[in-house]
Design a protein around this motif. Structure first.
Motif, PDB file in Angstrom:
ATOM      1  N   SER A 158      -6.048   0.762 -20.811  1.00 41.14           N
ATOM      2  CA  SER A 158      -6.143   0.165 -19.475  1.00 41.14           C
ATOM      3  C   SER A 158      -6.002   1.228 -18.393  1.00 41.14           C
ATOM      4  O   SER A 158      -6.686   1.175 -17.368  1.00 41.14           O
ATOM      5  CB  SER A 158      -5.071  -0.916 -19.313  1.00 41.14           C
ATOM      6  N   VAL A 159      -5.126   2.216 -18.623  1.00 41.86           N
ATOM      7  CA  VAL A 159      -4.996   3.304 -17.654  1.00 41.86           C
ATOM      8  C   VAL A 159      -6.265   4.144 -17.632  1.00 41.86           C
ATOM      9  O   VAL A 159      -6.739   4.567 -16.569  1.00 41.86           O
ATOM     10  CB  VAL A 159      -3.763   4.167 -17.985  1.00 41.86           C
ATOM     11  N   ASP A 160      -6.853   4.392 -18.807  1.00 41.81           N
ATOM     12  CA  ASP A 160      -8.111   5.142 -18.859  1.00 41.81           C
ATOM     13  C   ASP A 160      -9.210   4.420 -18.095  1.00 41.81           C
ATOM     14  O   ASP A 160     -10.023   5.050 -17.399  1.00 41.81           O
ATOM     15  CB  ASP A 160      -8.531   5.357 -20.313  1.00 41.81           C
ATOM     16  N   SER A 161      -9.251   3.097 -18.225  1.00 39.61           N
ATOM     17  CA  SER A 161     -10.285   2.341 -17.499  1.00 39.61           C
ATOM     18  C   SER A 161     -10.059   2.405 -15.994  1.00 39.61           C
ATOM     19  O   SER A 161     -11.017   2.497 -15.220  1.00 39.61           O
ATOM     20  CB  SER A 161     -10.283   0.884 -17.966  1.00 39.61           C
ATOM     21  N   ALA A 162      -8.786   2.372 -15.567  1.00 41.74           N
ATOM     22  CA  ALA A 162      -8.501   2.480 -14.136  1.00 41.74           C
ATOM     23  C   ALA A 162      -8.895   3.847 -13.602  1.00 41.74           C
ATOM     24  O   ALA A 162      -9.410   3.968 -12.482  1.00 41.74           O
ATOM     25  CB  ALA A 162      -7.016   2.217 -13.880  1.00 41.74           C
ATOM     26  N   VAL A 163      -8.665   4.899 -14.395  1.00 46.48           N
ATOM     27  CA  VAL A 163      -9.056   6.247 -13.978  1.00 46.48           C
ATOM     28  C   VAL A 163     -10.568   6.378 -13.928  1.00 46.48           C
ATOM     29  O   VAL A 163     -11.129   7.026 -13.034  1.00 46.48           O
ATOM     30  CB  VAL A 163      -8.433   7.289 -14.921  1.00 46.48           C
ATOM     31  N   ALA A 164     -11.256   5.749 -14.892  1.00 49.78           N
ATOM     32  CA  ALA A 164     -12.720   5.849 -14.943  1.00 49.78           C
ATOM     33  C   ALA A 164     -13.381   5.173 -13.753  1.00 49.78           C
ATOM     34  O   ALA A 164     -14.489   5.545 -13.355  1.00 49.78           O
ATOM     35  CB  ALA A 164     -13.234   5.242 -16.247  1.00 49.78           C
ATOM     36  N   ILE A 165     -12.719   4.174 -13.185  1.00 51.05           N
ATOM     37  CA  ILE A 165     -13.289   3.491 -12.014  1.00 51.05           C
ATOM     38  C   ILE A 165     -13.355   4.414 -10.817  1.00 51.05           C
ATOM     39  O   ILE A 165     -14.168   4.232  -9.905  1.00 51.05           O
ATOM     40  CB  ILE A 165     -12.449   2.230 -11.702  1.00 51.05           C
ATOM     41  N   ASN A 166     -12.500   5.454 -10.801  1.00 54.05           N
ATOM     42  CA  ASN A 166     -12.490   6.452  -9.728  1.00 54.05           C
ATOM     43  C   ASN A 166     -12.131   5.820  -8.381  1.00 54.05           C
ATOM     44  O   ASN A 166     -12.763   6.069  -7.360  1.00 54.05           O
ATOM     45  CB  ASN A 166     -13.847   7.167  -9.640  1.00 54.05           C
ATOM     46  N   ASP A 167     -11.094   4.980  -8.419  1.00 59.76           N
ATOM     47  CA  ASP A 167     -10.590   4.352  -7.201  1.00 59.76           C
ATOM     48  C   ASP A 167      -9.074   4.494  -7.222  1.00 59.76           C
ATOM     49  O   ASP A 167      -8.382   3.865  -8.036  1.00 59.76           O
ATOM     50  CB  ASP A 167     -10.995   2.881  -7.146  1.00 59.76           C
ATOM     51  N   LEU A 168      -8.533   5.334  -6.322  1.00 60.45           N
ATOM     52  CA  LEU A 168      -7.095   5.596  -6.329  1.00 60.45           C
ATOM     53  C   LEU A 168      -6.280   4.339  -6.038  1.00 60.45           C
ATOM     54  O   LEU A 168      -5.146   4.213  -6.513  1.00 60.45           O
ATOM     55  CB  LEU A 168      -6.750   6.676  -5.303  1.00 60.45           C
ATOM     56  N   SER A 169      -6.833   3.408  -5.278  1.00 63.45           N
ATOM     57  CA  SER A 169      -6.076   2.193  -4.980  1.00 63.45           C
ATOM     58  C   SER A 169      -5.794   1.392  -6.242  1.00 63.45           C
ATOM     59  O   SER A 169      -4.710   0.808  -6.397  1.00 63.45           O
ATOM     60  CB  SER A 169      -6.845   1.334  -3.971  1.00 63.45           C
ATOM     61  N   VAL A 170      -6.752   1.368  -7.181  1.00 61.13           N
ATOM     62  CA  VAL A 170      -6.551   0.667  -8.451  1.00 61.13           C
ATOM     63  C   VAL A 170      -5.502   1.400  -9.288  1.00 61.13           C
ATOM     64  O   VAL A 170      -4.644   0.778  -9.926  1.00 61.13           O
ATOM     65  CB  VAL A 170      -7.883   0.545  -9.212  1.00 61.13           C
ATOM     66  N   VAL A 171      -5.550   2.733  -9.292  1.00 61.57           N
ATOM     67  CA  VAL A 171      -4.558   3.519 -10.031  1.00 61.57           C
ATOM     68  C   VAL A 171      -3.164   3.270  -9.470  1.00 61.57           C
ATOM     69  O   VAL A 171      -2.186   3.128 -10.223  1.00 61.57           O
ATOM     70  CB  VAL A 171      -4.914   5.016  -9.970  1.00 61.57           C
ATOM     71  N   VAL A 172      -3.044   3.193  -8.147  1.00 64.69           N
ATOM     72  CA  VAL A 172      -1.749   2.939  -7.521  1.00 64.69           C
ATOM     73  C   VAL A 172      -1.219   1.564  -7.919  1.00 64.69           C
ATOM     74  O   VAL A 172      -0.039   1.401  -8.265  1.00 64.69           O
ATOM     75  CB  VAL A 172      -1.859   3.067  -5.991  1.00 64.69           C
ATOM     76  N   ASP A 173      -2.078   0.546  -7.881  1.00 67.39           N
ATOM     77  CA  ASP A 173      -1.643  -0.799  -8.272  1.00 67.39           C
ATOM     78  C   ASP A 173      -1.156  -0.829  -9.714  1.00 67.39           C
ATOM     79  O   ASP A 173      -0.152  -1.490 -10.035  1.00 67.39           O
ATOM     80  CB  ASP A 173      -2.792  -1.796  -8.088  1.00 67.39           C
TER      81      ASP A 173
END
Length: 656
Positions: free
Chosen positions: A525-540
Motif C-alpha cells: 500500500s505504501v508502494d502504491s501511494a509512492v507510485a501515485i507521485n502525490d505527496l498529499s496521499v503519502v502524508v495521509d
C-alpha cells in the motif's frame, strides 16, 4: 498633575501567600519572565502570573511535599519532583497530567528540561542522575558519580551536555551522546548550589555555599577565574542574554560580574532575602524569593545597572572599590556551541529489559495519573496565558511594556509632582476637518501584492492564495437591489471547478491505496501511494502509520525514507511535521539495528536472510546520511521546527 520621574533601580513588586503550608521550591519561566510556579509542603504545584494576586492553576497528584519544579523553555510543560522520589509532568495548555515517572529512591532535589525534545533530567538525594523520555515513561540513561545529593542540573544550549552540582563540593559534566562523564570540576569548599552555561561560549559558571563563583572553560576543562567575598551563599546565577556579564543573587543584593579578568561591574541593593530564581525580560531582571508560605517578587531595572566597563563600589561590605586586574587582550576566545558532533562516535545502547533503567507503564502509574488533576483557579488569567485568541504561541504573552516602578518618596519628587504653570497652558488644537486633503498623484506607486509565505502554516484562518471576495457576488452600486438566491448561488459556484477536480483526483487516489490496504500488505500500500507521485496521499498514509509503531518494518523504511526527504523540504508545515514524526520513529526503532549490522563482521557461510537484511540496512544508512545534511541545515531554525530538527540531529549523531 505631572508624573514624577522614576529613578528607582530596584523595587519590590508584590508578595503573595502561595500555599496553605510552607513553600519548598519555585521557578520562573525564562521565556516570558511573567510565569511563576511554586511547590509546597501541601503536595501541590501552583501557577501564578507575576504581579497578579490570584493563583491561575493548582496541580495535584503528589502525595508528599514537592521538592523541585521546572518549566520547559516554551512554558508548555511543567515537571515537579516530590519528597518520595516520584516525578510528574503536566501539560499546561491541556490542563492535565501527562506522565508519572518512578525510579528514584529519595527526594528529587533538581530538575531540568532538555532544550529541545521531550526529555527531562532529574537529580536526587540518592546521588543518581536520570535522563527520562517523557513520551515513553522511560529512563534513557542513569549517571552515577556524585557521592551526595545533586542540587542543580543544567543542559547546555546545544543539548549535548549536562552539568550537575552536588553537596559533595563537585561539578560534573556529562556527555549525553556517550552516556558518560566528560570531566569533574574541583575547587569549591562547600556544597555547590547552582550551575549555569554561557549562552554562546564553552563556559560554565558555578555558585557555592562557600561564597565563591567559579568560571570553567569547557574546552580545556580548567578554571578560568574565581570570584570570592560574596556576602552569603550564592543561591542563583544568570548570564545576560548576550553573554556580556553574570548576575549573582545573594543575600539582599544583586552583583554583576565579569570573568576575564574577574571583576565586579555593579552592586545593587535588593531586599529580597534568600533569592531563589532569576529571569530577564524587557531589560528588567525579575527575582523571586520565598519564606515559609510567602513568595515575594522583585524587579531590577537593568538599564540603570552597569554591565561592562569599570568596577563598582560595594555598598554592602565597605566603600573600597574592588581591585580590577589589568586587561588581558591575549585571553583566548572559546568556541560557541555550534559544532558538528561530540567526541564520541556512536551513542551507548540502552538495555530495554533493565527494570532499573526503564519502567514500562503499570496499573499503579495509570492510577497515579488519574488521581493527578489540574484545577484552574483563575479562568480569565489561564485563558490569557495558555489559550490566547488569535495566537499560535502557547507561552505567556511577551508584553512590550516593563513593570512600572513606584514613584520616589523623597522631597525632590514631591516638588516635581506639583503642577507647573507652564503645564496648565492650553495649546490650541487645529481643526483637522477643515484642513484641505492633499491631492492624489496619479503616478503614486501601487503596493505590490502580498507574496505567498515561504512556509505555509498548518493552522491558518484562510486558504493561501484565495480570497473570499472572489467567490462572492460583486455589488458595483451600493444602492443595487439584492440578488435572488439562484443568481447568488451560481456566482458563488464560479471558480470552484479546479478545486473540485483536485479533490476528486485525491479521493480516487486514496481509494486506490485503501483497496490495497485492505489486503493487509502495508508495504504494497505504501508502494502504491509512492507510485501515485502525490505527496498529499503519502502524508495521509504516514499519518495513519505513525500512530502504530508496530507497523514499521525495515523494508518499509527503504520506501519511506526518500519520501521523508521530500516532505522535509516542503513548504507546507503539516508535511514537514509528518516527515519529522516518521523520521523520529525510524531513528528510534531501527538506527541501533542499522549501525550494529554495518559494524558486525561478515558471517561465515551463506545466510540469505542476513544478506537481505544487510542490504536493506546499507540502503537505509545511505538514505539517512542524505537526510542528515538536510536536518543539520534546518537545525538552526527558531520555533517548534528548529526544536524538532535539533532533536533529530542529536538522534542522528551516530551516523557521523
Amino acid at each position: 498633575m505631572a508624573t514624577p520621574v522614576v529613578t528607582k533601580t530596584a523595587w519590590k513588586l508584590q508578595e503573595i501567600v502561595a500555599h496553605a503550608s510552607n513553600v519548598s521550591s519555585l521557578v520562573l519561566g525564562k521565556a516570558s519572565g511573567r510565569l511563576l510556579a511554586t511547590g509546597g509542603d501541601d503536595c501541590r504545584v501552583n501557577l501564578w502570573s507575576i504581579n497578579k494576586p490570584n493563583c491561575i492553576m493548582s496541580l495535584t497528584g503528589h502525595t508528599s511535599p514537592v521538592e523541585s519544579v521546572r518549566l520547559n523553555t516554551p512554558e508548555e510543560l511543567i515537571v515537579a519532583g516530590s519528597q518520595s522520589g516520584s516525578i510528574r509532568v503536566w501539560d499546561l495548555e491541556a490542563a492535565k497530567i501527562l506522565r508519572t515517572l518512578m525510579g528514584h529512591k529519595a527526594n528529587i532535589c533538581s530538575l531540568d528540561f532538555h532544550p529541545y525534545g521531550e526529555f527531562v533530567a532529574s537529580g536526587s538525594q540518592d546521588t543518581n542522575i536520570k535522563l527520562w523520555d517523557i513520551r515513553r515513561k522511560g529512563c534513557v540513561f542513569r549517571y552515577r558519580g556524585h557521592s551526595q545529593a545533586v542540587r542543580c542540573l543544567r543542559f547546555s544550549p546545544d543539548g549535548k551536555w549536562l552539568a550537575s552540582a552536588a553537596d559533595d563540593h563537585t561539578v560534573k559534566l556529562w556527555d549525553l551522546t556517550a552516556g558518560k562523564m566528560m570531566s569533574e570540576f574541583l575547587g569549591h569548599t562547600g556544597p555547590v548550589n547552582v550551575v549555569e552555561f554561557h549562552p554562546n561560549e564553552y563556559l560554565l559558571a558555578s555558585g557555592s555555599s562557600d561564597r565563591t563563583i567559579r568560571f570553567w572553560d569547557l574546552e580545556k576543562f580548567q578554571v578560568v577565574s574565581c570570584i570570592e567575598g560574596e556576602p552569603g551563599p550564592v543561591r542563583s546565577v544568570l548570564f545576560n542574554p548576550d553573554g556580556c556579564c553574570l548576575y549573582s543573587g545573594c543575600q539582599d543584593s544583586l552583583r554583576v560580574y565579569g570573568w576575564e579578568p574577574e571583576r565586579c561591574f555593579d552592586v545593587v541593593l535588593v531586599n529580597w532575602g534568600k533569592v531563589a530564581d532569576l529571569a530577564i525580560c524587557n531589560d528588567q531582571l525579575i527575582g523571586v524569593a520565598f519564606s515559609q508560605s510567602n513568595v515575594s517578587s522583585y524587579v531590577v531595572d537593568l538599564t540603570r545597572v552597569t554591565r561592562t566597563g569599570t568596577v563598582a563600589r560595594d555598598p554592602v561590605q565597605d566603600h573600597r572599590p574592588l581591585a580590577q586586574p589589568p586587561p588581558n587582550p591575549s585571553a583566548p576566545l572559546r568556541r560557541i556551541y555550534e559544532r558538528p558532533s561530540t567526541t564520541c562516535s556512536r551513542p551507548q545502547r540502552v538495555k530495554q529489559n533493565s527494570e532499573s533503567e526503564r519502567r514500562s507503564p503499570s496499573s499503579e502509574d495509570d492510577r497515579d495519573e488519574r488521581e493527578s488533576r489540574a484545577e484552574i483557579q483563575n479562568a480569565e488569567d489561564y485563558n490569557e496565558i495558555f489559550q490566547p485568541k488569535n495566537s499560535i504561541s502557547r507561552t505567556p504573552p511577551r508584553r512590550s511594556e516593563p513593570f512600572p516602578a513606584p514613584p520616589e518618596d523623597d522631597v525632590a519628587t514631591a516638588e516635581a509632582a506639583k503642577p507647573s504653570p507652564a503645564m496648565d497652558v492650553q495649546f490650541p488644537v487645529p481643526n483637522l476637518e477643515v484642513l484641505p486633503r492633499p491631492p492624489v498623484v496619479a503616478s503614486t506607486p501601487v503596493p505590490a501584492p502580498k507574496a505567498e509565505p515561504a512556509i505555509i502554516p498548518a493552522t491558518r484562518n484562510e486558504p493561501i492564495g484565495l480570497k473570499a471576495s472572489d467567490f462572492l457576488p460583486a455589488v458595483k452600486i451600493p444602492q443595487q437591489a439584492e440578488l435572488v438566491d439562484d443568481d447568488a448561488m451560481s456566482q458563488i459556484r464560479k471558480g470552484h471547478d479546479p478545486r473540485c477536480v483536485v479533490l476528486t483526483s485525491r479521493h480516487k487516489n486514496l481509494d486506490t491505496v485503501r483497496a490495497v490496504w485492505t489486503t493487509g500488505d502495508i508495504k504494497t500500500s505504501v508502494d502504491s501511494a509512492v507510485a501515485i507521485n502525490d505527496l498529499s496521499v503519502v502524508v495521509d498514509l504516514l499519518n495513519i502509520v505513525n500512530q502504530k509503531a508496530s507497523l514499521w518494518k525495515l523494508d518499509l523504511c527503504t520506501t519511506v525514507l526518500p519520501q521523508i526527504e521530500k516532505l522535509l523540504q516542503s513548504k507546507y508545515e503539516s508535511y514537514v511535521q509528518t516527515g519529522c514524526t516518521s523520521l523520529k520513529l525510524i531513528l528510534q526503532r531501527f538506527l541501533p539495528l542499522i549501525t550494529d549490522m554495518l559494524a558486525a563482521p561478515p558471517s561465515v557461510g551463506v545466510d540469505i536472510s542476513r544478506e537481505e537484511r544487510l542490504h536493506k540496512c546499507r540502503l537505509c544508512y545511505k538514505q539517512l546520511k542524505s537526510i542528515s545534511g538536510l536536518v543539520k541545515s534546518k537545525s538552526g531554525l527558531s520555533g517548534r521546527h528548529g526544536s524538532t530538527f535539533r532533536e533529530l540531529h542529536l538522534l542522528m549523531a551516530s551516523l557521523d
